[in-house]
Design an enzyme around this catalytic site. Structure first.
Site, PDB file in Angstrom:
ATOM      1  N   ARG A  47       0.715 -31.076   8.620  1.00 44.20           N
ATOM      2  CA  ARG A  47       0.090 -29.932   9.289  1.00 44.20           C
ATOM      3  C   ARG A  47      -0.376 -28.873   8.281  1.00 44.20           C
ATOM      4  O   ARG A  47      -1.436 -28.267   8.457  1.00 44.20           O
ATOM      5  CB  ARG A  47       1.070 -29.314  10.303  1.00 44.20           C
ATOM      6  CG  ARG A  47       1.276 -30.246  11.489  1.00 44.20           C
ATOM      7  CD  ARG A  47       2.493 -29.932  12.293  1.00 44.20           C
ATOM      8  NE  ARG A  47       2.700 -30.945  13.329  1.00 44.20           N
ATOM      9  CZ  ARG A  47       3.855 -31.149  13.948  1.00 44.20           C
ATOM     10  NH1 ARG A  47       4.921 -30.428  13.642  1.00 44.20           N
ATOM     11  NH2 ARG A  47       3.949 -32.079  14.875  1.00 44.20           N
ATOM     12  N   HIS A  79       8.680 -24.701   7.915  1.00 45.59           N
ATOM     13  CA  HIS A  79       7.610 -25.405   8.633  1.00 45.59           C
ATOM     14  C   HIS A  79       6.218 -25.164   8.042  1.00 45.59           C
ATOM     15  O   HIS A  79       5.378 -26.061   8.069  1.00 45.59           O
ATOM     16  CB  HIS A  79       7.588 -24.986  10.114  1.00 45.59           C
ATOM     17  CG  HIS A  79       8.717 -25.564  10.908  1.00 45.59           C
ATOM     18  ND1 HIS A  79       8.728 -25.592  12.284  1.00 45.59           N
ATOM     19  CD2 HIS A  79       9.892 -26.131  10.519  1.00 45.59           C
ATOM     20  CE1 HIS A  79       9.852 -26.157  12.713  1.00 45.59           C
ATOM     21  NE2 HIS A  79      10.581 -26.479  11.653  1.00 45.59           N
ATOM     22  N   ASN A  80       5.969 -23.934   7.592  1.00 46.08           N
ATOM     23  CA  ASN A  80       4.604 -23.569   7.168  1.00 46.08           C
ATOM     24  C   ASN A  80       4.444 -23.483   5.657  1.00 46.08           C
ATOM     25  O   ASN A  80       3.340 -23.257   5.166  1.00 46.08           O
ATOM     26  CB  ASN A  80       4.192 -22.228   7.791  1.00 46.08           C
ATOM     27  CG  ASN A  80       4.531 -22.133   9.267  1.00 46.08           C
ATOM     28  OD1 ASN A  80       5.381 -21.346   9.669  1.00 46.08           O
ATOM     29  ND2 ASN A  80       3.913 -22.962  10.081  1.00 46.08           N
ATOM     30  N   THR A 132       2.322  -2.186   8.772  1.00 48.87           N
ATOM     31  CA  THR A 132       2.712  -3.187   9.772  1.00 48.87           C
ATOM     32  C   THR A 132       2.918  -4.586   9.193  1.00 48.87           C
ATOM     33  O   THR A 132       3.467  -5.457   9.868  1.00 48.87           O
ATOM     34  CB  THR A 132       1.599  -3.322  10.826  1.00 48.87           C
ATOM     35  OG1 THR A 132       0.378  -3.680  10.134  1.00 48.87           O
ATOM     36  CG2 THR A 132       1.378  -2.034  11.596  1.00 48.87           C
ATOM     37  N   ARG A 182       6.317 -34.252   8.741  1.00 48.35           N
ATOM     38  CA  ARG A 182       5.234 -33.903   9.674  1.00 48.35           C
ATOM     39  C   ARG A 182       4.684 -32.500   9.381  1.00 48.35           C
ATOM     40  O   ARG A 182       3.518 -32.211   9.649  1.00 48.35           O
ATOM     41  CB  ARG A 182       5.687 -34.030  11.126  1.00 48.35           C
ATOM     42  CG  ARG A 182       6.751 -33.045  11.552  1.00 48.35           C
ATOM     43  CD  ARG A 182       7.180 -33.299  13.004  1.00 48.35           C
ATOM     44  NE  ARG A 182       8.000 -32.239  13.540  1.00 48.35           N
ATOM     45  CZ  ARG A 182       9.314 -32.096  13.300  1.00 48.35           C
ATOM     46  NH1 ARG A 182       9.943 -32.956  12.527  1.00 48.35           N
ATOM     47  NH2 ARG A 182       9.994 -31.104  13.846  1.00 48.35           N
ATOM     48  N   HIS A 183       5.545 -31.656   8.811  1.00 48.09           N
ATOM     49  CA  HIS A 183       5.092 -30.297   8.486  1.00 48.09           C
ATOM     50  C   HIS A 183       4.113 -30.319   7.310  1.00 48.09           C
ATOM     51  O   HIS A 183       3.182 -29.520   7.253  1.00 48.09           O
ATOM     52  CB  HIS A 183       6.291 -29.395   8.196  1.00 48.09           C
ATOM     53  CG  HIS A 183       7.271 -29.357   9.320  1.00 48.09           C
ATOM     54  ND1 HIS A 183       6.957 -28.817  10.546  1.00 48.09           N
ATOM     55  CD2 HIS A 183       8.530 -29.851   9.427  1.00 48.09           C
ATOM     56  CE1 HIS A 183       7.993 -28.944  11.366  1.00 48.09           C
ATOM     57  NE2 HIS A 183       8.957 -29.581  10.710  1.00 48.09           N
ATOM     58  N   GLY A 242      -2.337  -6.030   8.046  1.00 43.26           N
ATOM     59  CA  GLY A 242      -3.515  -5.975   7.177  1.00 43.26           C
ATOM     60  C   GLY A 242      -3.316  -6.800   5.922  1.00 43.26           C
ATOM     61  O   GLY A 242      -4.215  -7.537   5.490  1.00 43.26           O
ATOM     62  N   CYS A 245       2.842  -3.459   4.004  1.00 43.34           N
ATOM     63  CA  CYS A 245       2.010  -2.303   4.354  1.00 43.34           C
ATOM     64  C   CYS A 245       2.687  -1.636   5.545  1.00 43.34           C
ATOM     65  O   CYS A 245       3.882  -1.845   5.753  1.00 43.34           O
ATOM     66  CB  CYS A 245       0.555  -2.695   4.608  1.00 43.34           C
ATOM     67  SG  CYS A 245       0.271  -3.853   5.958  1.00 43.34           S
ATOM     68  N   ARG A 296       6.736   0.235   8.503  1.00 39.59           N
ATOM     69  CA  ARG A 296       6.872   1.073   9.704  1.00 39.59           C
ATOM     70  C   ARG A 296       7.442   0.260  10.864  1.00 39.59           C
ATOM     71  O   ARG A 296       7.501   0.750  11.992  1.00 39.59           O
ATOM     72  CB  ARG A 296       5.504   1.664  10.075  1.00 39.59           C
ATOM     73  CG  ARG A 296       4.988   2.644   9.017  1.00 39.59           C
ATOM     74  CD  ARG A 296       3.560   3.074   9.289  1.00 39.59           C
ATOM     75  NE  ARG A 296       3.072   3.959   8.229  1.00 39.59           N
ATOM     76  CZ  ARG A 296       1.794   4.154   7.952  1.00 39.59           C
ATOM     77  NH1 ARG A 296       0.852   3.533   8.647  1.00 39.59           N
ATOM     78  NH2 ARG A 296       1.441   4.967   6.974  1.00 39.59           N
ATOM     79  N   ASP A 324       0.867  -1.183   0.000  1.00 38.86           N
ATOM     80  CA  ASP A 324       0.000   0.000   0.000  1.00 38.86           C
ATOM     81  C   ASP A 324       0.904   1.234   0.000  1.00 38.86           C
ATOM     82  O   ASP A 324       2.136   1.123  -0.151  1.00 38.86           O
ATOM     83  CB  ASP A 324      -1.012  -0.042   1.162  1.00 38.86           C
ATOM     84  CG  ASP A 324      -0.392   0.175   2.532  1.00 38.86           C
ATOM     85  OD1 ASP A 324       0.852   0.292   2.617  1.00 38.86           O
ATOM     86  OD2 ASP A 324      -1.144   0.224   3.522  1.00 38.86           O
ATOM     87  N   HIS A 325       0.314   2.419   0.193  1.00 34.87           N
ATOM     88  CA  HIS A 325       1.077   3.669   0.155  1.00 34.87           C
ATOM     89  C   HIS A 325       2.205   3.698   1.191  1.00 34.87           C
ATOM     90  O   HIS A 325       3.255   4.281   0.954  1.00 34.87           O
ATOM     91  CB  HIS A 325       0.128   4.861   0.374  1.00 34.87           C
ATOM     92  CG  HIS A 325      -0.743   4.690   1.579  1.00 34.87           C
ATOM     93  ND1 HIS A 325      -1.839   3.832   1.589  1.00 34.87           N
ATOM     94  CD2 HIS A 325      -0.664   5.213   2.830  1.00 34.87           C
ATOM     95  CE1 HIS A 325      -2.396   3.877   2.794  1.00 34.87           C
ATOM     96  NE2 HIS A 325      -1.708   4.689   3.553  1.00 34.87           N
TER      97      HIS A 325
HETATM   98  C1  RB5 Z   1      -2.239   2.429   6.569  1.00 34.28           C
HETATM   99  O1  RB5 Z   1      -2.183   3.589   7.329  1.00 34.28           O
HETATM  100  C2  RB5 Z   1      -2.055   1.206   7.463  1.00 34.28           C
HETATM  101  O2  RB5 Z   1      -3.223   0.945   8.160  1.00 34.28           O
HETATM  102  C3  RB5 Z   1      -1.643   0.008   6.637  1.00 34.28           C
HETATM  103  O3  RB5 Z   1      -0.459   0.289   5.966  1.00 34.28           O
HETATM  104  C4  RB5 Z   1      -1.362  -1.287   7.382  1.00 34.28           C
HETATM  105  O4  RB5 Z   1      -0.459  -1.095   8.412  1.00 34.28           O
HETATM  106  C5  RB5 Z   1      -2.526  -2.075   7.777  1.00 34.28           C
HETATM  107  O5  RB5 Z   1      -2.440  -3.161   8.343  1.00 34.28           O
END
Ligand code: RB5
Length: 157
Positions: A135, A97-98, A66, A131-132, A69, A64, A108, A7-8
């Protein structure tokens, strides 16, 4: 071919990671966003997730603010195993494993050098199977049961 999207909040990091992957000889399909003014991360997550689940791309990277999302949205597409990580050890485990086929992280949260280490560990690791595999198959079974439930519900309407 690898898919990449952000995203931005993740545009600059996405460009760096895209160049990093290309430097390793990986072909990369860029799903944007190219809108610095803002976009909705589920749109990008869905496009990348579908390209991986449908086989157009073998794996994907989603960024994104974090990583949260993007991973939550990508995991709604059947066949996707998106892992949100913030350090290289989890990135390696996500593959070993996954068998994660999409890696997500937050622009961020991690700096670009850590992000490159995350991508390198995930990219370089092999799924261990055994085993993985059992699962991971159990995760697919959850998807199948949900699908059957949804089909039944649509028939009874
Ligand atoms: C955008 O501000 C923020 O919500 C997005 O980049 C992300 O972190 C969502 O999970």
């Amino acid at each position: 071919m690898y898919a990449i999207g952000s995203d931005h909040a993740g545009i600059d990091l996405r460009n760096e990671i895209k160049a990093h992957l290309e430097g390793k000889g990986v072909e990369v399909k860029d799903f944007g966003t190219f809108e610095r003014s803002g976009c909705n991360y589920p749109d990008i997550a869905e496009a990348v997730a579908k390209s991986v689940a449908g086989g157009e791309c073998e794996a994907g990277v989603l960024i994104c603010g974090t990583g949260l999302g993007m991973s939550i949205a990508a995991n709604k597409v059947a066949g996707v195993r998106a892992a949100c990580v913030s350090e290289p050890f989890s990135a390696k485990m996500a593959k070993q494993h996954n068998n994660a086929n999409i890696i997500c992280f937050g622009a961020r949260v991690v700096g670009s050098e850590v992000a490159k280490m995350i991508v390198d560990e995930w990219f370089g690791a092999e799924f261990l199977g055994g085993r993985h595999q059992m699962r991971v198959d159990m995760i697919s079974d959850i998807e199948k049961r949900q699908l059957v439930k949804a089909k039944r519900a649509s028939k009874t309407k």
